[in-house]
Design a protein around this motif. Structure first.
Motif, PDB file in Angstrom:
ATOM      1  N   ALA A  43      21.489 -31.465   1.186  1.00  0.00           N
ATOM      2  CA  ALA A  43      22.567 -32.095   1.952  1.00  0.00           C
ATOM      3  C   ALA A  43      22.940 -31.171   3.115  1.00  0.00           C
ATOM      4  N   PRO A  44      23.275 -31.726   4.263  1.00  0.00           N
ATOM      5  CA  PRO A  44      23.642 -30.882   5.398  1.00  0.00           C
ATOM      6  C   PRO A  44      24.935 -30.129   5.119  1.00  0.00           C
ATOM      7  N   LEU A  45      25.030 -28.916   5.666  1.00  0.00           N
ATOM      8  CA  LEU A  45      26.212 -28.091   5.496  1.00  0.00           C
ATOM      9  C   LEU A  45      27.281 -28.474   6.509  1.00  0.00           C
ATOM     10  N   THR A  46      28.534 -28.377   6.094  1.00  0.00           N
ATOM     11  CA  THR A  46      29.627 -28.610   7.034  1.00  0.00           C
ATOM     12  C   THR A  46      29.764 -27.373   7.915  1.00  0.00           C
ATOM     13  N   LEU A  47      30.540 -27.481   8.970  1.00  0.00           N
ATOM     14  CA  LEU A  47      30.726 -26.345   9.867  1.00  0.00           C
ATOM     15  C   LEU A  47      31.399 -25.180   9.155  1.00  0.00           C
ATOM     16  N   ASP A  48      32.352 -25.462   8.269  1.00  0.00           N
ATOM     17  CA  ASP A  48      32.993 -24.390   7.514  1.00  0.00           C
ATOM     18  C   ASP A  48      32.011 -23.681   6.591  1.00  0.00           C
ATOM     19  N   GLU A  49      31.149 -24.442   5.934  1.00  0.00           N
ATOM     20  CA  GLU A  49      30.150 -23.837   5.060  1.00  0.00           C
ATOM     21  C   GLU A  49      29.156 -23.009   5.853  1.00  0.00           C
ATOM     22  N   GLN A  50      28.748 -23.490   7.021  1.00  0.00           N
ATOM     23  CA  GLN A  50      27.834 -22.731   7.881  1.00  0.00           C
ATOM     24  C   GLN A  50      28.461 -21.416   8.307  1.00  0.00           C
ATOM     25  N   ARG A  51      29.736 -21.452   8.687  1.00  0.00           N
ATOM     26  CA  ARG A  51      30.435 -20.236   9.109  1.00  0.00           C
ATOM     27  C   ARG A  51      30.547 -19.255   7.944  1.00  0.00           C
ATOM     28  N   ARG A  52      30.888 -19.756   6.749  1.00  0.00           N
ATOM     29  CA  ARG A  52      31.022 -18.897   5.574  1.00  0.00           C
ATOM     30  C   ARG A  52      29.690 -18.236   5.227  1.00  0.00           C
ATOM     31  N   VAL A  53      28.603 -18.983   5.284  1.00  0.00           N
ATOM     32  CA  VAL A  53      27.279 -18.436   4.982  1.00  0.00           C
ATOM     33  C   VAL A  53      26.905 -17.367   6.008  1.00  0.00           C
ATOM     34  N   GLU A  54      27.169 -17.625   7.273  1.00  0.00           N
ATOM     35  CA  GLU A  54      26.845 -16.657   8.322  1.00  0.00           C
ATOM     36  C   GLU A  54      27.665 -15.378   8.176  1.00  0.00           C
ATOM     37  N   GLU A  55      28.937 -15.512   7.830  1.00  0.00           N
ATOM     38  CA  GLU A  55      29.787 -14.336   7.665  1.00  0.00           C
ATOM     39  C   GLU A  55      29.425 -13.534   6.420  1.00  0.00           C
ATOM     40  N   SER A  56      28.929 -14.176   5.397  1.00  0.00           N
ATOM     41  CA  SER A  56      28.615 -13.467   4.156  1.00  0.00           C
ATOM     42  C   SER A  56      27.223 -12.853   4.153  1.00  0.00           C
ATOM     43  N   ARG A  57      26.437 -13.122   5.163  1.00  0.00           N
ATOM     44  CA  ARG A  57      25.080 -12.583   5.244  1.00  0.00           C
ATOM     45  C   ARG A  57      25.144 -11.083   5.521  1.00  0.00           C
ATOM     46  N   LEU A  58      24.407 -10.293   4.747  1.00  0.00           N
ATOM     47  CA  LEU A  58      24.380  -8.848   4.933  1.00  0.00           C
ATOM     48  C   LEU A  58      23.433  -8.487   6.061  1.00  0.00           C
ATOM     49  N   ARG A  59      23.855  -7.587   6.895  1.00  0.00           N
ATOM     50  CA  ARG A  59      23.006  -7.122   7.992  1.00  0.00           C
ATOM     51  C   ARG A  59      22.105  -6.002   7.478  1.00  0.00           C
ATOM     52  N   GLN A  60      20.868  -6.020   7.886  1.00  0.00           N
ATOM     53  CA  GLN A  60      19.905  -5.024   7.449  1.00  0.00           C
ATOM     54  C   GLN A  60      19.384  -4.300   8.668  1.00  0.00           C
ATOM     55  N   GLN A  61      19.186  -2.988   8.509  1.00  0.00           N
ATOM     56  CA  GLN A  61      18.638  -2.243   9.641  1.00  0.00           C
ATOM     57  C   GLN A  61      17.185  -2.642   9.883  1.00  0.00           C
ATOM     58  N   ALA A  62      16.701  -2.355  11.070  1.00  0.00           N
ATOM     59  CA  ALA A  62      15.376  -2.808  11.471  1.00  0.00           C
ATOM     60  C   ALA A  62      14.279  -2.264  10.560  1.00  0.00           C
ATOM     61  N   TYR A  63      14.367  -1.015  10.191  1.00  0.00           N
ATOM     62  CA  TYR A  63      13.375  -0.424   9.292  1.00  0.00           C
ATOM     63  C   TYR A  63      14.130   0.087   8.075  1.00  0.00           C
ATOM     64  N   PRO A  64      14.132  -0.635   6.961  1.00  0.00           N
ATOM     65  CA  PRO A  64      14.999  -0.304   5.836  1.00  0.00           C
ATOM     66  C   PRO A  64      14.667   0.996   5.118  1.00  0.00           C
ATOM     67  N   TYR A  65      13.463   1.543   5.290  1.00  0.00           N
ATOM     68  CA  TYR A  65      13.075   2.751   4.569  1.00  0.00           C
ATOM     69  C   TYR A  65      13.430   4.026   5.320  1.00  0.00           C
ATOM     70  N   GLN A  66      13.905   3.895   6.520  1.00  0.00           N
ATOM     71  CA  GLN A  66      14.285   5.074   7.299  1.00  0.00           C
ATOM     72  C   GLN A  66      15.702   5.463   6.911  1.00  0.00           C
ATOM     73  N   SER A  67      15.862   6.732   6.531  1.00  0.00           N
ATOM     74  CA  SER A  67      17.191   7.198   6.144  1.00  0.00           C
ATOM     75  C   SER A  67      17.951   7.636   7.395  1.00  0.00           C
ATOM     76  N   LYS A  68      19.257   7.435   7.348  1.00  0.00           N
ATOM     77  CA  LYS A  68      20.090   7.858   8.466  1.00  0.00           C
ATOM     78  C   LYS A  68      20.530   9.295   8.209  1.00  0.00           C
ATOM     79  N   VAL A  69      19.989  10.202   8.996  1.00  0.00           N
ATOM     80  CA  VAL A  69      20.286  11.635   8.802  1.00  0.00           C
ATOM     81  C   VAL A  69      21.272  12.105   9.810  1.00  0.00           C
TER      82      VAL A  69
END
Length: 69
Positions: A43-69
């Protein structure tokens, strides 16, 4: 003689197999449609559901195995 009139009765082995399979198992088409609906037809998502999904998405760094020193 046209191109398609010469071989109009040809049926490939794959087509024969599918046709025979559908004859042996009645209701297969309905189960295929139900399976597709279960996995793909959402079923299509409502605008509120789309916004909630976008806000809850975790951001990942470009190369996840590189440690931040």
């Amino acid at each position: 003689m046209g191109l398609f009139t010469k071989h109009s009765m040809y049926e490939s082995d794959h087509t024969k197999f599918i046709r025979e399979l559908k004859e042996k198992t009645p209701g297969m088409d309905e189960r295929q449609v139900a399976g597709r609906a279960l996995l793909w037809d959402k079923a299509p998502l409502t605008l509120d559901e789309q916004r909630r999904v976008e806000e809850s998405r975790l951001r990942q760094q470009a190369y996840p195995y590189q440690s931040k020193v």
